[in-house]
Design a protein around this motif. Structure first.
Motif, PDB file in Angstrom:
ATOM      1  N   THR A 171       3.202  -3.622   3.597  1.00  0.00           N
ATOM      2  CA  THR A 171       4.460  -3.014   3.177  1.00  0.00           C
ATOM      3  C   THR A 171       4.204  -1.747   2.363  1.00  0.00           C
ATOM      4  OG1 THR A 171       6.642  -3.527   2.246  1.00  0.00           O
ATOM      5  CG2 THR A 171       4.738  -4.301   0.990  1.00  0.00           C
ATOM      6  N   ALA A 172       5.274  -1.038   2.010  1.00  0.00           N
ATOM      7  CA  ALA A 172       5.282   0.226   1.246  1.00  0.00           C
ATOM      8  C   ALA A 172       4.822   1.402   2.122  1.00  0.00           C
ATOM      9  CB  ALA A 172       4.464   0.131  -0.035  1.00  0.00           C
ATOM     10  N   GLY A 173       4.873   2.609   1.555  1.00  0.00           N
ATOM     11  CA  GLY A 173       4.695   3.846   2.331  1.00  0.00           C
ATOM     12  C   GLY A 173       3.534   3.815   3.309  1.00  0.00           C
ATOM     13  N   ILE A 174       2.343   3.430   2.836  1.00  0.00           N
ATOM     14  CA  ILE A 174       1.167   3.397   3.710  1.00  0.00           C
ATOM     15  C   ILE A 174       1.195   2.144   4.590  1.00  0.00           C
ATOM     16  CG2 ILE A 174      -1.346   3.222   3.722  1.00  0.00           C
ATOM     17  CD1 ILE A 174      -1.354   4.881   1.094  1.00  0.00           C
ATOM     18  N   GLY A 175       1.487   1.002   3.989  1.00  0.00           N
ATOM     19  CA  GLY A 175       1.481  -0.268   4.730  1.00  0.00           C
ATOM     20  C   GLY A 175       2.483  -0.277   5.871  1.00  0.00           C
ATOM     21  N   GLU A 176       3.634   0.373   5.662  1.00  0.00           N
ATOM     22  CA  GLU A 176       4.681   0.361   6.685  1.00  0.00           C
ATOM     23  C   GLU A 176       4.437   1.401   7.771  1.00  0.00           C
ATOM     24  OE1 GLU A 176       8.469   0.818   4.637  1.00  0.00           O
ATOM     25  OE2 GLU A 176       7.857  -0.701   3.178  1.00  0.00           O
ATOM     26  N   ASN A 177       3.717   2.474   7.415  1.00  0.00           N
ATOM     27  CA  ASN A 177       3.677   3.633   8.317  1.00  0.00           C
ATOM     28  C   ASN A 177       2.321   4.031   8.888  1.00  0.00           C
ATOM     29  OD1 ASN A 177       6.549   4.537   8.137  1.00  0.00           O
ATOM     30  ND2 ASN A 177       6.020   4.632   5.971  1.00  0.00           N
ATOM     31  N   ARG A 178       1.214   3.528   8.302  1.00  0.00           N
ATOM     32  CA  ARG A 178      -0.095   4.024   8.740  1.00  0.00           C
ATOM     33  C   ARG A 178      -0.826   2.962   9.561  1.00  0.00           C
ATOM     34  NH1 ARG A 178      -0.382   9.369   8.220  1.00  0.00           N
ATOM     35  NH2 ARG A 178      -2.479   8.990   8.994  1.00  0.00           N
ATOM     36  N   ALA A 179      -0.672   3.055  10.878  1.00  0.00           N
ATOM     37  CA  ALA A 179      -1.305   2.081  11.780  1.00  0.00           C
ATOM     38  C   ALA A 179      -2.824   2.103  11.637  1.00  0.00           C
ATOM     39  CB  ALA A 179      -0.897   2.374  13.218  1.00  0.00           C
ATOM     40  N   LEU A 201       0.862  -1.190   0.000  1.00  0.00           N
ATOM     41  CA  LEU A 201       0.000   0.000   0.000  1.00  0.00           C
ATOM     42  C   LEU A 201       0.890   1.229   0.000  1.00  0.00           C
ATOM     43  CD1 LEU A 201      -2.542  -1.161   2.761  1.00  0.00           C
ATOM     44  CD2 LEU A 201      -2.650  -1.580   0.299  1.00  0.00           C
ATOM     45  N   GLY A 202       0.873   1.956  -1.111  1.00  0.00           N
ATOM     46  CA  GLY A 202       1.739   3.132  -1.218  1.00  0.00           C
ATOM     47  C   GLY A 202       1.113   4.131  -2.168  1.00  0.00           C
ATOM     48  N   GLY A 203       1.949   4.852  -2.903  1.00  0.00           N
ATOM     49  CA  GLY A 203       1.440   5.765  -3.920  1.00  0.00           C
ATOM     50  C   GLY A 203       0.603   4.986  -4.919  1.00  0.00           C
ATOM     51  N   SER A 204       1.070   3.803  -5.264  1.00  0.00           N
ATOM     52  CA  SER A 204       0.206   2.860  -5.962  1.00  0.00           C
ATOM     53  C   SER A 204       0.173   1.595  -5.125  1.00  0.00           C
ATOM     54  CB  SER A 204       0.663   2.653  -7.405  1.00  0.00           C
ATOM     55  OG  SER A 204       1.569   1.615  -7.502  1.00  0.00           O
ATOM     56  N   SER A 205      -0.969   0.925  -5.142  1.00  0.00           N
ATOM     57  CA  SER A 205      -1.204  -0.158  -4.188  1.00  0.00           C
ATOM     58  C   SER A 205      -1.595  -1.445  -4.898  1.00  0.00           C
ATOM     59  CB  SER A 205      -2.343   0.226  -3.233  1.00  0.00           C
ATOM     60  OG  SER A 205      -1.975   1.355  -2.468  1.00  0.00           O
ATOM     61  N   SER A 262      -5.819  15.800  -1.568  1.00  0.00           N
ATOM     62  CA  SER A 262      -4.408  15.615  -1.881  1.00  0.00           C
ATOM     63  C   SER A 262      -4.222  14.177  -2.352  1.00  0.00           C
ATOM     64  CB  SER A 262      -3.580  15.867  -0.615  1.00  0.00           C
ATOM     65  OG  SER A 262      -2.337  15.202  -0.658  1.00  0.00           O
ATOM     66  N   ASN A 263      -3.057  13.893  -2.934  1.00  0.00           N
ATOM     67  CA  ASN A 263      -2.776  12.490  -3.233  1.00  0.00           C
ATOM     68  C   ASN A 263      -1.904  11.860  -2.150  1.00  0.00           C
ATOM     69  OD1 ASN A 263      -0.274  13.481  -3.721  1.00  0.00           O
ATOM     70  ND2 ASN A 263      -0.324  13.176  -5.938  1.00  0.00           N
ATOM     71  N   ASP A 264      -1.643  12.591  -1.082  1.00  0.00           N
ATOM     72  CA  ASP A 264      -0.811  12.072   0.008  1.00  0.00           C
ATOM     73  C   ASP A 264      -1.693  11.734   1.204  1.00  0.00           C
ATOM     74  OD1 ASP A 264       0.941  11.974   2.378  1.00  0.00           O
ATOM     75  OD2 ASP A 264       2.488  12.554   0.929  1.00  0.00           O
ATOM     76  N   ILE A 265      -1.582  10.505   1.670  1.00  0.00           N
ATOM     77  CA  ILE A 265      -2.511  10.045   2.713  1.00  0.00           C
ATOM     78  C   ILE A 265      -2.337  10.812   4.026  1.00  0.00           C
ATOM     79  CG2 ILE A 265      -1.165   8.173   3.756  1.00  0.00           C
ATOM     80  CD1 ILE A 265      -3.841   6.493   3.279  1.00  0.00           C
ATOM     81  N   ARG A 266      -1.155  11.387   4.241  1.00  0.00           N
ATOM     82  CA  ARG A 266      -0.971  12.172   5.467  1.00  0.00           C
ATOM     83  C   ARG A 266      -1.891  13.387   5.469  1.00  0.00           C
ATOM     84  NH1 ARG A 266       5.472  11.403   4.933  1.00  0.00           N
ATOM     85  NH2 ARG A 266       4.791  11.382   2.777  1.00  0.00           N
ATOM     86  N   ASP A 267      -1.959  14.081   4.312  1.00  0.00           N
ATOM     87  CA  ASP A 267      -2.842  15.259   4.209  1.00  0.00           C
ATOM     88  C   ASP A 267      -4.303  14.837   4.310  1.00  0.00           C
ATOM     89  OD1 ASP A 267      -0.502  16.576   3.664  1.00  0.00           O
ATOM     90  OD2 ASP A 267      -0.759  16.448   1.479  1.00  0.00           O
ATOM     91  N   ALA A 308       4.427  -0.079  15.529  1.00  0.00           N
ATOM     92  CA  ALA A 308       5.167  -0.483  14.319  1.00  0.00           C
ATOM     93  C   ALA A 308       5.170   0.659  13.317  1.00  0.00           C
ATOM     94  CB  ALA A 308       4.515  -1.714  13.696  1.00  0.00           C
ATOM     95  N   GLN A 309       6.333   1.119  12.975  1.00  0.00           N
ATOM     96  CA  GLN A 309       6.449   2.275  12.092  1.00  0.00           C
ATOM     97  C   GLN A 309       7.721   2.111  11.278  1.00  0.00           C
ATOM     98  OE1 GLN A 309       4.383   5.142  12.312  1.00  0.00           O
ATOM     99  NE2 GLN A 309       5.513   6.563  11.068  1.00  0.00           N
ATOM    100  N   GLY A 310       7.572   1.685  10.022  1.00  0.00           N
ATOM    101  CA  GLY A 310       8.722   1.627   9.131  1.00  0.00           C
ATOM    102  C   GLY A 310       9.783   0.607   9.501  1.00  0.00           C
TER     103      GLY A 310
HETATM  104  P1  ADP Z   1       5.382   4.992  -4.106  1.00  0.00           P
HETATM  105  O1  ADP Z   1       4.340   3.959  -4.339  1.00  0.00           O
HETATM  106  O2  ADP Z   1       5.221   6.204  -4.966  1.00  0.00           O
HETATM  107  O3  ADP Z   1       6.778   4.449  -4.039  1.00  0.00           O
HETATM  108  P2  ADP Z   1       5.306   5.116  -1.215  1.00  0.00           P
HETATM  109  O4  ADP Z   1       5.414   3.644  -1.092  1.00  0.00           O
HETATM  110  O5  ADP Z   1       6.363   5.961  -0.611  1.00  0.00           O
HETATM  111  O6  ADP Z   1       5.091   5.598  -2.690  1.00  0.00           O
HETATM  112  O7  ADP Z   1       3.916   5.526  -0.587  1.00  0.00           O
HETATM  113  C1  ADP Z   1       3.431   6.840  -0.602  1.00  0.00           C
HETATM  114  C2  ADP Z   1       2.277   6.958   0.398  1.00  0.00           C
HETATM  115  O8  ADP Z   1       2.743   6.487   1.670  1.00  0.00           O
HETATM  116  C3  ADP Z   1       1.791   8.373   0.592  1.00  0.00           C
HETATM  117  O9  ADP Z   1       0.386   8.383   0.691  1.00  0.00           O
HETATM  118  C4  ADP Z   1       2.423   8.786   1.916  1.00  0.00           C
HETATM  119  O10 ADP Z   1       1.585   9.668   2.626  1.00  0.00           O
HETATM  120  C5  ADP Z   1       2.541   7.488   2.662  1.00  0.00           C
HETATM  121  N1  ADP Z   1       3.715   7.544   3.538  1.00  0.00           N
HETATM  122  C6  ADP Z   1       5.004   7.429   3.153  1.00  0.00           C
HETATM  123  N2  ADP Z   1       5.834   7.564   4.210  1.00  0.00           N
HETATM  124  C7  ADP Z   1       5.053   7.792   5.291  1.00  0.00           C
HETATM  125  C8  ADP Z   1       5.302   8.018   6.685  1.00  0.00           C
HETATM  126  N3  ADP Z   1       6.544   8.049   7.197  1.00  0.00           N
HETATM  127  N4  ADP Z   1       4.240   8.191   7.494  1.00  0.00           N
HETATM  128  C9  ADP Z   1       2.986   8.149   7.006  1.00  0.00           C
HETATM  129  N5  ADP Z   1       2.673   7.957   5.706  1.00  0.00           N
HETATM  130  C10 ADP Z   1       3.686   7.776   4.861  1.00  0.00           C
END
Ligand code: ADP
Length: 394
Positions: free
Chosen positions: A323-331, A203-207, A275-280, A356-358
């Motif tokens: 795994t990936a940006g969302i999977g690793e970081n968004r509890a 789960l990330g920018g693309s999932s 936004s396209n960023d899940i944090r926002d 668990a964070q990253g």
């Molecule tokens: P890509 O698929 O482009 O490689 P990523 O795997 O980095 O992208 O995932 C991007 C998504 O993960 C974004 O929505 C971003 O908000 C989220 N993300 C990345 N790092 C973090 C973090 N440290 N904490 C929370 N969300 C994060």
């Protein structure tokens, strides 16, 4: 043996340099540039950084440059990037407009800059070459299938890494070994045999989500193009085939404009309007923005749809991996996906999940029948290993 892995985006260049000398695997250097406007200069600056860091003396120290290439017509696996393969990638530019053109341009620039260094691509589709045909076919007429209208699946390097690493974490070295050598040995007894069932959620920018039996993928939520499956950051994901002709006629837009909107203005961005960023999006949702909350809920709901499908196909699961940006970081997203599944033997531990964070972690309760894991992905390592294997075979 030093192998550089180059990750090419339309305006970014990221790299990792691995050294495989003395039977070890060492990450020697990593770096990258965003907002690249002059690609030849970015390559030059990358080489300069590697030299400055003492990682290489000159580019002739590189045994190869590996690329995580996306898809090509009638080509998959790990291959030398010669004119034939670049032509096959070009033939599918339309299916991966955000990925293939920048890769082709970048690879040509690397070839020009270092003509003596082999350039190797590990295609993102490679992990699905052993999946059962029924998991990869669309119910289209034969003629459509013959021109390539079928599921390919993507994120292969990431899901393959998860197949290897999850088996290690679950003390199944036999399966880890099989996953590591999959492209050398093939899936000898297909996807049957053995019994380790893993569902990998990138789960990330693309999932995408993949079911894995004994180290071998049985399918992937991404289909013919990276524009399918779960909603992505700004791409729609799965969509009814009638939706495009209907929207084109009703909105009075061209097919190209419809494609642009579905690849740039849709997904989490389109639904949330934020936004396209899940944090926002999460911040907006916390402040009461209902559309932002809907975007988050949609991602969770679609993830559950695909996990549920693989759970059934695999007759359950030993582990679900994030795994990936969302999977690793968004509890909170992980918690949403795993909510109310105790009847299926899936029980998340809130404390472990929130902590668990990253980094690698088990986040299920000790008694949970299905383990839930967080594993940071390492796609570049998978590319480097396969590149090395190709060089050694030749
Ligand atoms: P890509 O698929 O482009 O490689 P990523 O795997 O980095 O992208 O995932 C991007 C998504 O993960 C974004 O929505 C971003 O908000 C989220 N993300 C990345 N790092 C973090 C973090 N440290 N904490 C929370 N969300 C994060």
């Amino acid at each position: 043996m030093k192998i550089l892995v180059a990750n090419i985006g339309s305006t970014s260049l990221k790299w990792r340099l691995f050294d495989f000398s003395d039977n070890a695997e060492r990450l020697l250097h990593k770096g990258g540039f965003e907002r690249v406007t002059d690609y030849p200069k970015a390559i030059e600056d990358c080489l300069a950084q590697l030299k400055e860091a003492g990682a290489i003396a000159s580019e002739s120290d590189l045994a190869a440059v590996g690329f995580k290439t996306v898809l090509a017509k009638d080509v998959t696996g790990c291959v030398r990037l010669d004119d034939r393969v670049l032509g096959a990638m070009e033939a599918y530019n339309g299916l991966a407009p955000a990925h293939n053109p920048p890769y082709i341009t970048g690879i040509r620039l690397f070839a020009k800059r270092m003509p003596g260094v082999p350039l190797v691509g590990l295609f993102e589709t490679a992990f699905y070459q052993f999946a059962p045909p029924a998991m990869m076919r669309y119910a289209v007429p034969r003629g459509w299938y013959e021109i390539g209208v079928r599921r390919f699946g993507f994120h292969g390097a990431s899901h393959k890494f998860i197949a290897e690493r999850s088996a290690e974490m679950l003390d199944r070295e036999d399966v880890a070994e099989r996953a590591r050598n999959l492209y050398r040995d093939g899936a000898k007894d297909g996807v049957s045999g053995g019994d380790l069932r893993v569902i990998s959620c990138h789960l990330g920018g693309s999932s995408s989500i993949t079911g894995i039996r004994n180290g071998v993928a049985i399918g992937n939520s991404l289909g013919m193009s990276p524009q399918s499956g779960l909603p992505h950051n700004n791409r729609v994901g799965d969509l009814d085939a009638e939706a495009i002709p209907y929207a084109v006629k009703t909105l009075g837009i061209s097919i190209e404009e419809a494609q642009r909107q579905l690849t740039k203005e849709s997904g989490l961005k389109g639904v949330s309007g934020v936004s396209n960023d899940i944090r926002d999006i999460a911040t907006a949702a916390e402040q009461g923005n209902a559309d932002a909350q809907l975007g988050l809920d949609l991602l969770v709901s679609e993830a559950r749809r695909w996990i549920g499908g693989y759970f059934f196909q695999l007759n359950g699961a030993d582990a679900i991996v994030f795994t990936a940006g969302i999977g690793e970081n968004r509890a909170s997203i992980r918690a949403g996906i795993c909510a109310n599944l105790d009847q299926l033997g899936i029980e998340l531990d809130d404390e472990l999940n929130n902590a668990a964070q990253g980094r690698e972690a088990v986040i299920s309760k000790p008694g949970s029948k299905v383990k839930v894991l967080v594993i940071p992905t390492n796609e570049e390592l998978v590319v480097a290993r396969e590149t090395r294997r190709l060089l050694e075979r030749n």
